[in-house]
Enzyme design. Structure first.
Site, PDB file in Angstrom:
ATOM      1  N   GLU A  95      36.150 -28.651  54.369  1.00  0.00           N
ATOM      2  CA  GLU A  95      36.883 -27.405  54.346  1.00  0.00           C
ATOM      3  C   GLU A  95      36.446 -26.538  53.189  1.00  0.00           C
ATOM      4  O   GLU A  95      35.990 -27.021  52.147  1.00  0.00           O
ATOM      5  CB  GLU A  95      38.387 -27.701  54.276  1.00  0.00           C
ATOM      6  CG  GLU A  95      38.826 -28.379  55.555  1.00  0.00           C
ATOM      7  CD  GLU A  95      40.308 -28.641  55.620  1.00  0.00           C
ATOM      8  OE1 GLU A  95      40.739 -29.250  56.607  1.00  0.00           O
ATOM      9  OE2 GLU A  95      41.024 -28.246  54.695  1.00  0.00           O
ATOM     10  N   CYS A 142      36.171 -21.438  47.497  1.00  0.00           N
ATOM     11  CA  CYS A 142      36.245 -22.836  47.080  1.00  0.00           C
ATOM     12  C   CYS A 142      35.421 -23.647  48.083  1.00  0.00           C
ATOM     13  O   CYS A 142      35.618 -23.517  49.298  1.00  0.00           O
ATOM     14  CB  CYS A 142      37.706 -23.259  47.100  1.00  0.00           C
ATOM     15  SG  CYS A 142      37.955 -24.974  46.710  1.00  0.00           S
ATOM     16  N   CYS A 149      35.979 -38.380  49.337  1.00  0.00           N
ATOM     17  CA  CYS A 149      35.669 -38.581  47.916  1.00  0.00           C
ATOM     18  C   CYS A 149      35.879 -40.038  47.557  1.00  0.00           C
ATOM     19  O   CYS A 149      36.819 -40.671  48.040  1.00  0.00           O
ATOM     20  CB  CYS A 149      36.565 -37.697  47.055  1.00  0.00           C
ATOM     21  SG  CYS A 149      36.175 -37.812  45.291  1.00  0.00           S
ATOM     22  N   CYS A 153      41.669 -40.650  43.525  1.00  0.00           N
ATOM     23  CA  CYS A 153      42.850 -40.157  42.812  1.00  0.00           C
ATOM     24  C   CYS A 153      44.057 -40.232  43.751  1.00  0.00           C
ATOM     25  O   CYS A 153      43.953 -39.836  44.919  1.00  0.00           O
ATOM     26  CB  CYS A 153      42.638 -38.729  42.322  1.00  0.00           C
ATOM     27  SG  CYS A 153      41.174 -38.567  41.280  1.00  0.00           S
ATOM     28  N   CYS A 156      45.573 -37.097  45.729  1.00  0.00           N
ATOM     29  CA  CYS A 156      44.615 -36.216  46.405  1.00  0.00           C
ATOM     30  C   CYS A 156      44.286 -36.718  47.812  1.00  0.00           C
ATOM     31  O   CYS A 156      43.926 -37.885  47.994  1.00  0.00           O
ATOM     32  CB  CYS A 156      43.341 -36.144  45.570  1.00  0.00           C
ATOM     33  SG  CYS A 156      42.010 -35.242  46.386  1.00  0.00           S
ATOM     34  N   CYS A 373      44.951 -26.617  47.118  1.00  0.00           N
ATOM     35  CA  CYS A 373      44.212 -27.748  46.549  1.00  0.00           C
ATOM     36  C   CYS A 373      44.775 -29.081  47.008  1.00  0.00           C
ATOM     37  O   CYS A 373      45.979 -29.253  47.074  1.00  0.00           O
ATOM     38  CB  CYS A 373      44.342 -27.761  45.035  1.00  0.00           C
ATOM     39  SG  CYS A 373      43.317 -26.581  44.231  1.00  0.00           S
TER      40      CYS A 373
HETATM   41  N1  SAH Z   1      36.713 -33.743  42.481  1.00  0.00           N
HETATM   42  C1  SAH Z   1      36.836 -32.625  41.631  1.00  0.00           C
HETATM   43  C2  SAH Z   1      36.952 -31.319  42.369  1.00  0.00           C
HETATM   44  C3  SAH Z   1      37.783 -31.298  43.597  1.00  0.00           C
HETATM   45  S1  SAH Z   1      39.513 -31.514  43.360  1.00  0.00           S
HETATM   46  C4  SAH Z   1      37.978 -32.806  40.664  1.00  0.00           C
HETATM   47  O1  SAH Z   1      38.757 -33.727  40.829  1.00  0.00           O
HETATM   48  O2  SAH Z   1      38.052 -32.047  39.705  1.00  0.00           O
HETATM   49  C5  SAH Z   1      39.994 -29.941  42.683  1.00  0.00           C
HETATM   50  C6  SAH Z   1      41.287 -29.965  41.892  1.00  0.00           C
HETATM   51  O3  SAH Z   1      42.407 -30.166  42.758  1.00  0.00           O
HETATM   52  C7  SAH Z   1      41.347 -31.081  40.874  1.00  0.00           C
HETATM   53  O4  SAH Z   1      41.830 -30.640  39.631  1.00  0.00           O
HETATM   54  C8  SAH Z   1      42.307 -32.033  41.519  1.00  0.00           C
HETATM   55  O5  SAH Z   1      42.882 -32.894  40.597  1.00  0.00           O
HETATM   56  C9  SAH Z   1      43.269 -31.110  42.174  1.00  0.00           C
HETATM   57  N2  SAH Z   1      44.100 -31.738  43.188  1.00  0.00           N
HETATM   58  C10 SAH Z   1      43.728 -32.679  44.073  1.00  0.00           C
HETATM   59  N3  SAH Z   1      44.771 -33.009  44.852  1.00  0.00           N
HETATM   60  C11 SAH Z   1      45.814 -32.269  44.449  1.00  0.00           C
HETATM   61  C12 SAH Z   1      47.155 -32.150  44.867  1.00  0.00           C
HETATM   62  N4  SAH Z   1      47.643 -32.876  45.867  1.00  0.00           N
HETATM   63  N5  SAH Z   1      47.947 -31.266  44.220  1.00  0.00           N
HETATM   64  C13 SAH Z   1      47.457 -30.518  43.223  1.00  0.00           C
HETATM   65  N6  SAH Z   1      46.208 -30.583  42.781  1.00  0.00           N
HETATM   66  C14 SAH Z   1      45.386 -31.459  43.377  1.00  0.00           C
HETATM   67 FE1  SF4 Z   2      38.002 -36.789  44.336  1.00  0.00          FE
HETATM   68 FE2  SF4 Z   2      40.332 -35.681  44.816  1.00  0.00          FE
HETATM   69 FE3  SF4 Z   2      39.984 -37.076  42.580  1.00  0.00          FE
HETATM   70 FE4  SF4 Z   2      38.773 -34.704  42.877  1.00  0.00          FE
HETATM   71  S1  SF4 Z   2      40.971 -35.064  42.762  1.00  0.00           S
HETATM   72  S2  SF4 Z   2      37.870 -36.627  42.127  1.00  0.00           S
HETATM   73  S3  SF4 Z   2      38.368 -34.730  45.084  1.00  0.00           S
HETATM   74  S4  SF4 Z   2      39.896 -37.888  44.649  1.00  0.00           S
END
Ligand code: SAH
Ligand code: SF4
Length: 390
Positions: A95, A142, A149, A153, A156, A373
């Site tokens: 996306e 974006c 990934c 995390c 996420c 996000c």
């Molecule tokens: N992998 C990279 C970039 C993609 S995620 C990273 O982690 O930085 C982009 C941003 O979205 C990151 O700061 C991540 O922590 C945040 N993010 C992911 N899932 C989220 C969620 N459910 N709510 C708010 N922010 C989130």
């Molecule tokens: Fe991967 Fe999501 Fe963690 Fe970014 S926030 S590193 S996309 S798992």
């Protein structure tokens, strides 16, 4: 699954085009012509490259040149945010989101999603470069760098789904070419943030090549300060990015916690690169004068949102040139974790502002189309883990 693929023609630099076209018996100036068709005009079908001889168009088609990504679905939100479901040639989808800047009625201190990475530095930027006509609506795109990934995390959607495959540079750039073709009248693509699906620095080679292409003056020509790589904190690759691009590419760090135990629980990558190593990498990043690193801090209710943590964050970031973006967690299907109440979010922000930091709350855009996000889930992928609130 993750074997390196041969370089796609769209991923070639002008120099590589020169070499390739020479080997096909073509004259040198054709390389620039082809590169401009692809990257400046966004035309990927050789048949449409009207000023090239038919024989060259045929050679380009035989060479595998053609679209790398297509829009499988386009959802437009009420706030004009557009979410694209982008389908690659092998059928996988990622996306990408187009987010127009709006001078909307946000609360003081709030920032628009993803603009946050770049736009509050506009005054500095405009002092440095030519101003764009003020009538243009600036759009931030974006983009994704991987399908899913591997970082896992827990808050996420991409992390919960796991890594399906890396994207190639042509697929990363292809998202931007598609995005540009979908801009509305009066809009201009100004910022690109690598904050979609995937960890850009886990796919370093493809990401670095895509960055070179996106910022190439004969191509899309984005200013490197307007391209931001967001990372969960892969320390060696942060150093590499700093070195390879002399600190010119914008850097955003997903910090999300102020002690190793909490961070490791939210972000397993912290077990490999703990906080002190990550902070040292930020101190070592060759940041140009007047630029700042963006610290992203997703606020998760009851996990990382206390006032003590705001204070600890302030002291951890002491002496670093940063701005802090607070992101109230967007709920995801696979987890019962969620955002704190607004009064807690504001209290966290106020504590950081009181300690002298620029601290913004990232306002969600396009949440009516799940473009916010962390909602960039893999379609149809079963979550690997479920996180229960204890
Ligand atoms: N992998 C990279 C970039 C993609 S995620 C990273 O982690 O930085 C982009 C941003 O979205 C990151 O700061 C991540 O922590 C945040 N993010 C992911 N899932 C989220 C969620 N459910 N709510 C708010 N922010 C989130
Ligand atoms: Fe991967 Fe999501 Fe963690 Fe970014 S926030 S590193 S996309 S798992």
């Amino acid at each position: 699954m993750l074997a390196p693929r041969p370089l796609h023609p769209l991923a070639r630099t002008p120099a590589e085009w020169s070499e390739r076209l020479a080997s096909l018996g073509e004259r040198g100036f054709r390389a620039q012509q082809v590169f401009r068709w692809l990257h400046a005009r966004g035309v990927l079908d050789p048949a449409l490259m009207s000023d090239l001889p038919a024989s060259l168009r045929q050679k380009l088609a035989d060479d595998g040149l053609g679209p790398t990504a297509a829009v499988a679905e386009l959802r437009r939100s009420l706030d004009r945010t557009r979410k694209l479901l982008v389908k690659m040639n092998d059928g996988v989808t990622v996306e990408s989101v187009l987010i127009p800047s709006v001078s909307g009625p946000g609360k003081p201190g709030e920032l628009l999603d993803a603009d946050a990475a770049a736009d509050e530095d506009d005054e500095e930027a405009e002092a440095e470069g030519p101003a764009e006509p003020s009538s243009k609506i600036r759009v931030t795109q974006c983009i994704s760098t991987q399908v899913g990934c591997a970082m896992g995390c827990v808050f996420c959607a991409s992390g919960v789904a796991g890594l399906k495959r890396h994207l190639g540079p042509e697929e990363i750039v292809g998202q931007v070419l598609l995005g540009k073709s979908l801009l509305d009248e009066g809009e201009v693509l100004r910022n690109v943030v690598l904050m979609g699906m995937g960890e850009p620095l886990h796919n370093y080679e493809a990401t670095a090549r895509a960055l070179r292409l996106l910022t190439h003056p004969q191509g899309i020509g984005l200013s490197s300060r307007r391209v931001t790589v967001s990372t969960s904190g892969l320390v060696p690759e942060i150093a590499r990015l700093g070195q390879d691009f002399r600190g010119q590419i914008g850097l955003a760090i997903s910090l999300h916690a102020t002690d190793d135990e909490t961070r490791s629980r939210l972000m397993p990558i912290n077990r490999k690169y703990p906080l002190d190593e990550l902070l040292q990498a930020l101190r070592d990043y060759p940041l140009p004068p007047r630029r700042r690193i963006t610290i992203e801090y997703t606020l998760v209710s009851g996990r990382n949102d206390s006032i003590e943590e705001a204070r600890r964050l302030a002291s951890l970031l002491h002496k670093l040139r940063v701005k802090i973006n607070l992101i109230p967690m967007n709920p995801i299907d696979a987890s019962s974790l969620g955002p704190p109440d607004w009064d807690r979010v504001y209290a966290f922000q106020n504590e950081l502002i009181a300690r002298g930091y620029s601290c913004f709350i990232r306002r969600q855009r396009g949440d009516d189309v799940a473009a916010a996000c962390g909602q960039l889930a893999l379609r149809g992928a079963a979550p690997k883990v479920r996180v229960a609130r204890d």
